[in-house]
Design an enzyme around this catalytic site. Structure first.
Site, mmCIF file in Angstrom:
data_model
loop_
_atom_site.group_PDB
_atom_site.id
_atom_site.type_symbol
_atom_site.label_atom_id
_atom_site.label_comp_id
_atom_site.label_asym_id
_atom_site.label_seq_id
_atom_site.Cartn_x
_atom_site.Cartn_y
_atom_site.Cartn_z
ATOM 1 N N PHE A 152 -19.080 -3.590 8.818
ATOM 2 C CA PHE A 152 -18.243 -2.508 9.378
ATOM 3 C C PHE A 152 -19.041 -1.443 10.134
ATOM 4 O O PHE A 152 -18.625 -0.298 10.208
ATOM 5 C CB PHE A 152 -17.365 -1.873 8.276
ATOM 6 C CG PHE A 152 -16.218 -2.767 7.911
ATOM 7 C CD1 PHE A 152 -14.986 -2.599 8.512
ATOM 8 C CD2 PHE A 152 -16.391 -3.807 7.023
ATOM 9 C CE1 PHE A 152 -13.932 -3.451 8.222
ATOM 10 C CE2 PHE A 152 -15.353 -4.678 6.725
ATOM 11 C CZ PHE A 152 -14.116 -4.487 7.317
ATOM 12 N N ILE A 153 -20.190 -1.842 10.695
ATOM 13 C CA ILE A 153 -20.909 -0.889 11.558
ATOM 14 C C ILE A 153 -21.063 -1.476 12.963
ATOM 15 O O ILE A 153 -22.008 -1.147 13.665
ATOM 16 C CB ILE A 153 -22.281 -0.464 10.959
ATOM 17 C CG1 ILE A 153 -23.175 -1.674 10.703
ATOM 18 C CG2 ILE A 153 -22.090 0.360 9.697
ATOM 19 C CD1 ILE A 153 -24.639 -1.305 10.438
ATOM 20 N N TYR A 154 -20.113 -2.354 13.330
ATOM 21 C CA TYR A 154 -20.164 -2.912 14.689
ATOM 22 C C TYR A 154 -19.443 -1.970 15.646
ATOM 23 O O TYR A 154 -18.243 -1.707 15.471
ATOM 24 C CB TYR A 154 -19.491 -4.292 14.729
ATOM 25 C CG TYR A 154 -20.297 -5.337 14.018
ATOM 26 C CD1 TYR A 154 -21.275 -6.056 14.695
ATOM 27 C CD2 TYR A 154 -20.102 -5.582 12.663
ATOM 28 C CE1 TYR A 154 -22.035 -7.005 14.039
ATOM 29 C CE2 TYR A 154 -20.865 -6.543 11.999
ATOM 30 C CZ TYR A 154 -21.823 -7.240 12.687
ATOM 31 O OH TYR A 154 -22.588 -8.169 12.039
ATOM 32 N N GLY B 32 -17.433 -0.869 18.959
ATOM 33 C CA GLY B 32 -16.468 -1.639 19.731
ATOM 34 C C GLY B 32 -15.427 -0.738 20.359
ATOM 35 O O GLY B 32 -15.667 0.448 20.579
ATOM 36 N N CYS C 56 -3.164 -2.117 8.878
ATOM 37 C CA CYS C 56 -3.603 -1.344 7.707
ATOM 38 C C CYS C 56 -4.399 -0.080 8.047
ATOM 39 O O CYS C 56 -3.965 1.022 7.720
ATOM 40 C CB CYS C 56 -4.398 -2.235 6.770
ATOM 41 S SG CYS C 56 -3.338 -3.465 5.970
ATOM 42 N N LYS D 89 -2.532 2.912 9.913
ATOM 43 C CA LYS D 89 -1.437 3.539 9.161
ATOM 44 C C LYS D 89 -1.947 4.148 7.863
ATOM 45 O O LYS D 89 -1.457 5.190 7.428
ATOM 46 C CB LYS D 89 -0.301 2.548 8.920
ATOM 47 C CG LYS D 89 -0.391 1.711 7.676
ATOM 48 C CD LYS D 89 0.897 0.952 7.421
ATOM 49 C CE LYS D 89 0.697 -0.164 6.396
ATOM 50 N NZ LYS D 89 0.198 0.254 5.109
ATOM 51 N N ASN E 81 -9.673 1.601 2.470
ATOM 52 C CA ASN E 81 -9.424 1.428 3.907
ATOM 53 C C ASN E 81 -9.970 2.597 4.715
ATOM 54 O O ASN E 81 -10.521 2.411 5.807
ATOM 55 C CB ASN E 81 -7.926 1.253 4.176
ATOM 56 C CG ASN E 81 -7.498 -0.193 3.995
ATOM 57 O OD1 ASN E 81 -8.339 -1.061 3.763
ATOM 58 N ND2 ASN E 81 -6.218 -0.456 4.077
ATOM 59 N N GLY F 275 -7.724 -1.711 14.869
ATOM 60 C CA GLY F 275 -6.260 -1.763 14.947
ATOM 61 C C GLY F 275 -5.729 -2.433 13.696
ATOM 62 O O GLY F 275 -6.321 -2.300 12.624
ATOM 63 N N THR G 163 0.863 -1.185 0.000
ATOM 64 C CA THR G 163 0.000 0.000 0.000
ATOM 65 C C THR G 163 0.898 1.234 0.000
ATOM 66 O O THR G 163 1.611 1.473 0.973
ATOM 67 C CB THR G 163 -0.903 -0.019 1.254
ATOM 68 O OG1 THR G 163 -1.673 -1.221 1.216
ATOM 69 C CG2 THR G 163 -1.816 1.189 1.297
HETATM 70 N N1 LIG Z 1 -1.115 -7.463 6.161
HETATM 71 C C1 LIG Z 1 -2.180 -7.331 5.389
HETATM 72 O O1 LIG Z 1 -3.208 -7.955 5.575
HETATM 73 C C2 LIG Z 1 -2.158 -6.400 4.201
HETATM 74 C C3 LIG Z 1 -3.303 -6.284 3.388
HETATM 75 C C4 LIG Z 1 -3.265 -5.416 2.302
HETATM 76 C C5 LIG Z 1 -2.118 -4.680 2.041
HETATM 77 N N2 LIG Z 1 -1.035 -4.797 2.860
HETATM 78 C C6 LIG Z 1 0.157 -4.014 2.562
HETATM 79 O O2 LIG Z 1 1.213 -4.891 2.214
HETATM 80 C C7 LIG Z 1 2.454 -4.351 2.660
HETATM 81 C C8 LIG Z 1 3.180 -5.369 3.524
HETATM 82 O O3 LIG Z 1 2.411 -5.584 4.688
HETATM 83 P P1 LIG Z 1 2.784 -6.737 5.745
HETATM 84 O O4 LIG Z 1 1.747 -6.719 6.798
HETATM 85 O O5 LIG Z 1 3.047 -8.017 5.013
HETATM 86 O O6 LIG Z 1 4.188 -6.164 6.278
HETATM 87 P P2 LIG Z 1 5.286 -6.877 7.188
HETATM 88 O O7 LIG Z 1 6.028 -5.775 7.829
HETATM 89 O O8 LIG Z 1 4.650 -7.944 8.018
HETATM 90 O O9 LIG Z 1 6.239 -7.647 6.161
HETATM 91 C C9 LIG Z 1 7.109 -6.968 5.306
HETATM 92 C C10 LIG Z 1 8.293 -7.887 4.980
HETATM 93 O O10 LIG Z 1 9.138 -7.209 4.047
HETATM 94 C C11 LIG Z 1 10.463 -7.625 4.324
HETATM 95 N N3 LIG Z 1 11.425 -6.717 3.675
HETATM 96 C C12 LIG Z 1 11.770 -5.457 4.057
HETATM 97 N N4 LIG Z 1 12.686 -4.964 3.191
HETATM 98 C C13 LIG Z 1 12.908 -5.909 2.251
HETATM 99 C C14 LIG Z 1 13.742 -5.979 1.102
HETATM 100 N N5 LIG Z 1 14.518 -4.971 0.732
HETATM 101 N N6 LIG Z 1 13.719 -7.112 0.372
HETATM 102 C C15 LIG Z 1 12.929 -8.145 0.724
HETATM 103 N N7 LIG Z 1 12.128 -8.131 1.809
HETATM 104 C C16 LIG Z 1 12.117 -7.025 2.561
HETATM 105 C C17 LIG Z 1 10.531 -7.595 5.834
HETATM 106 O O11 LIG Z 1 11.630 -8.348 6.325
HETATM 107 C C18 LIG Z 1 9.171 -8.218 6.193
HETATM 108 O O12 LIG Z 1 9.267 -9.625 6.330
HETATM 109 C C19 LIG Z 1 2.124 -3.045 3.369
HETATM 110 O O13 LIG Z 1 2.241 -1.977 2.455
HETATM 111 C C20 LIG Z 1 0.669 -3.235 3.746
HETATM 112 O O14 LIG Z 1 -0.009 -2.011 3.884
HETATM 113 C C21 LIG Z 1 -1.022 -5.656 3.928
#
Ligand SMILES: NC(=O)c1ccc[n+]([C@@H]2O[C@H](COP(=O)([O-])OP(=O)(O)OC[C@H]3O[C@@H](n4cnc5c(N)ncnc54)[C@H](O)[C@@H]3O)[C@@H](O)[C@H]2O)c1
Length: 419
Positions: free
Chosen positions: A230-232, A234, A241, A244, A189, A238, A96
Site C-alpha cells: 500500500f505504498i504504490y 498512482g 470501500c 466510503k 481501511n 477507488g 461495514t
Molecule cells: N465489496 C467488498 O469487497 C467488501 C469488503 C468488505 C466489506 N464490504 C462491506 O459489505 C457490505 C456490502 O458490500 P457490497 O460491495 O457487497 O455491496 P453491494 O451494494 O454490491 O451489494 C449489496 C446487496 O444487498 C442487497 N440488498 C439491499 N437490501 C436488501 C434487503 N433488505 N434484503 C436483502 N438484500 C438486500 C442489494 O440488492 C445488493 O445486491 C458493505 O457494507 C461493504 O462496505 C464489502
C-alpha cells in the site's frame, strides 16, 4: 447456507449459475456447492430463516449525502428479521457499519418482536469483513484475523464453532467489544487509504523535486516497520470501500465534535490524485483537446475485479471528454460494467468507444493513459504500440508500470507519477 437478496434478477441469475460480480474462482465454487445442496438463493428472507440459525447481514452501506454510512438497508433487514423471528438466532453484522449500529440492529429487531407481542432471544454480533475484491476466496479461507465483537458467551461460542474450519492451524479469532469490532473495520481501511494518500503526496513532491519516487518507495518499503504494501504511488484509490469508509469515519468523528485532520487530508489528497493524470495531459497538450484521441487501459478500480465504483478511470474519462477528446477504452474484465455504468451520451456521439483488445484502443491515438495495473498491460509490445499510434506518442502511466528510461528509447514521451 441460503443467500437472500431483494434484487430478483440477481437471484434468478444465481439460480442459473450466473454471478452478478466477477471474482476469480467464485463461479466454480458457487456451482459445485449449489449442485451439492449446500448453497441456495432466494428473495424471501422468511423462507431462508426457516432453515437457518445464524443470519449474516451483508447488504450495502453506501455513503449518504453527508458522507455517513446509510444504514437504511441494514435496518430494513433487521426489521424483517424481527418480523419473522421464531427461535433463538445469532444476527451477525457483516456489512461495514458505524460504531453503535449493532445497538440499532438490536433495537430494530426488539421493536418488531414487541409489536408482535412475542419474546424470542437473539444476539447481535459484529463480524466485519476484511476480504479484498479479486482475492476474496483466499482472504476468506485464510484470513489474517477474524474479528468478532460480541457481548454474550453463547454468541462467542457459536462464532467459534462457525469459523472452526478456518482457524485450525492457529486461533485467528479476535474477540472484543461490539463497538471495538465496528471501529476496527473502519480504522483498517482508513489506515490503508492513509498509506496510499501519503505516498501519492510524496510522489507529487518527487515530481517537483527531480526525485524518482519508485526508488524512494523501495528505499522505505525495505524498512520492516514500514513494509512494501500500500505504498504504490498512482492516480488514487477507488472501489466500494476505501472512499466510503474514510468518509464515514470522518462523519463519525464530526458527530463527536472531533476534527479528524489526517483523515480529511487523506480524502482530499485522493480526490486531487484522481485528477493528476489529466493535469499532466493538459500540461502536455494544452487545455483544448479537440481532435485529440486517447487510448485508456483499465476501467476497473483495481485489477482482479469488474468493480468500477469510485474508479479513477471515471474521473479521467469525464475530464478528457469535457476537454473535447475522444477515447477508446479497454479493460480485461470490466467492459460490461462500463457499458452499464458510463453515461450513454458518451457512447452516442463516439466520444467514448469500448474496444475488445488492448491494442485496438491504441489505433490512431495521440496518447495512452494507463489507469489500472492489470497484468496484460505490464509488458506490452512497445514497437507494435508505436506503429498503431499517431506520431510523437505519449504515455501517461497512472500506476508507474513502465521504466521512464526505456520509454524514451522506445520513442514515447513518458509521464509517470512522481518520476
Ligand atoms: N465489496 C467488498 O469487497 C467488501 C469488503 C468488505 C466489506 N464490504 C462491506 O459489505 C457490505 C456490502 O458490500 P457490497 O460491495 O457487497 O455491496 P453491494 O451494494 O454490491 O451489494 C449489496 C446487496 O444487498 C442487497 N440488498 C439491499 N437490501 C436488501 C434487503 N433488505 N434484503 C436483502 N438484500 C438486500 C442489494 O440488492 C445488493 O445486491 C458493505 O457494507 C461493504 O462496505 C464489502
Amino acid at each position: 447456507m441460503t443467500c437472500v437478496d431483494v434484487d430478483q434478477r440477481k437471484i434468478e441469475n444465481l439460480n442459473k449459475g450466473i454471478l452478478p460480480i466477477y471474482e476469480p474462482g467464485l463461479d466454480a465454487m458457487v456451482e459445485h456447492n449449489a449442485r451439492d445442496g449446500r448453497l441456495a438463493f432466494t428473495s424471501s428472507l422468511p423462507e431462508a430463516m426457516r432453515s437457518s440459525d445464524v443470519y449474516f447481514i451483508a447488504v450495502g452501506t453506501p455513503p449518504g449525502e453527508d458522507g455517513s454510512a446509510d444504514l437504511q438497508y441494514v435496518l430494513a433487514v433487521a426489521r424483517e428479521i424481527g418480523a419473522h423471528l421464531e427461535r433463538y438466532a445469532l444476527v451477525v453484522d457483516k456489512s461495514t457499519v458505524p460504531v453503535g449500529t449493532a445497538e440499532q440492529v438490536r433495537a430494530a429487531i426488539d421493536s418488531e418482536l414487541e409489536r408482535r407481542g412475542v419474546h424470542v432471544e437473539f444476539d447481535v454480533v459484529s463480524n466485519p469483513e476484511f476480504l479484498k475484491e479479486g482475492a476474496a476466496i483466499h482472504d476468506f479461507m485464510k484470513p489474517d484475523r477474524i474479528v468478532v465483537g460480541a457481548e454474550s458467551d453463547r454468541a462467542i461460542d457459536l462464532m467459534r464453532e462457525l469459523y472452526a474450519d478456518f482457524t485450525r492451524s492457529h486461533d485467528r479469532l479476535l474477540v472484543m467489544g461490539v463497538r471495538d469490532a465496528e471501529m476496527t473495520k473502519y480504522v483498517a481501511n482508513a489506515m490503508l487509504a492513509t498509506k496510499i494518500s501519503f505516498m501519492n503526496e510524496v510522489a507529487n513532491l518527487c515530481d517537483r523535486m527531480g526525485v524518482d519516487v519508485e526508488n524512494v518507495r523501495t528505499g522505505i518499503g525495505s524498512d520492516s516497520r514500514i513494509g512494501y504494501s500500500f505504498i504504490y504511488p498512482g492516480c488514487g484509490y477507488g472501489g466500494s470501500c476505501f472512499p466510503k469508509d474514510v468518509k464515514a469515519l470522518i462523519r463519525m468523528a464530526g458527530n463527536h465534535d472531533f476534527v479528524p485532520s489526517v483523515l480529511e487530508a487523506v480524502e482530499a489528497r485522493n480526490e486531487q490524485q484522481k485528477g493528476y493524470l489529466f493535469e499532466k495531459i493538459r500540461a502536455h497538450y494544452g487545455p483544448d483537446l479537440s481532435g485529440r484521441r486517447f487510448a485508456l487501459w483499465g476501467l476497473a478500480f483495481k485489477p482482479g475485479t469488474d468493480d468500477m465504483r469510485e474508479a479513477a478511470s471515471k474521473v479521467l474519462l469525464r475530464q478528457l471528454i469535457d476537454a473535447g477528446a475522444s477515447v477508446r477504452a479497454y479493460d480485461p474484465i470490466a467492459m460490461d460494467v462500463a457499458r452499464d455504468e458510463l453515461p450513454a451520451e458518451w457512447f452516442g456521439d463516439g466520444r467514448l468507444t469500448l474496444v475488445d483488445h488492448q491494442y485496438d484502443a491504441l489505433r490512431d491515438a495521440d496518447a495512452l493513459a494507463l489507469v489500472t495495473e492489470w497484468k496484460p498491460f505490464r509488458h506490452p509490445d512497445f514497437d507494435a504500440m508505436r506503429r498503431l499510434m499517431r506520431p510523437d506518442p505519449a504515455i501517461f502511466d497512472g500506476r508507474n508500470q513502465y521504466q521512464p528510461e526505456n520509454m524514451q528509447s522506445d520513442g514515447f514521451v513518458y509521464y509517470g507519477v512522481g518520476r
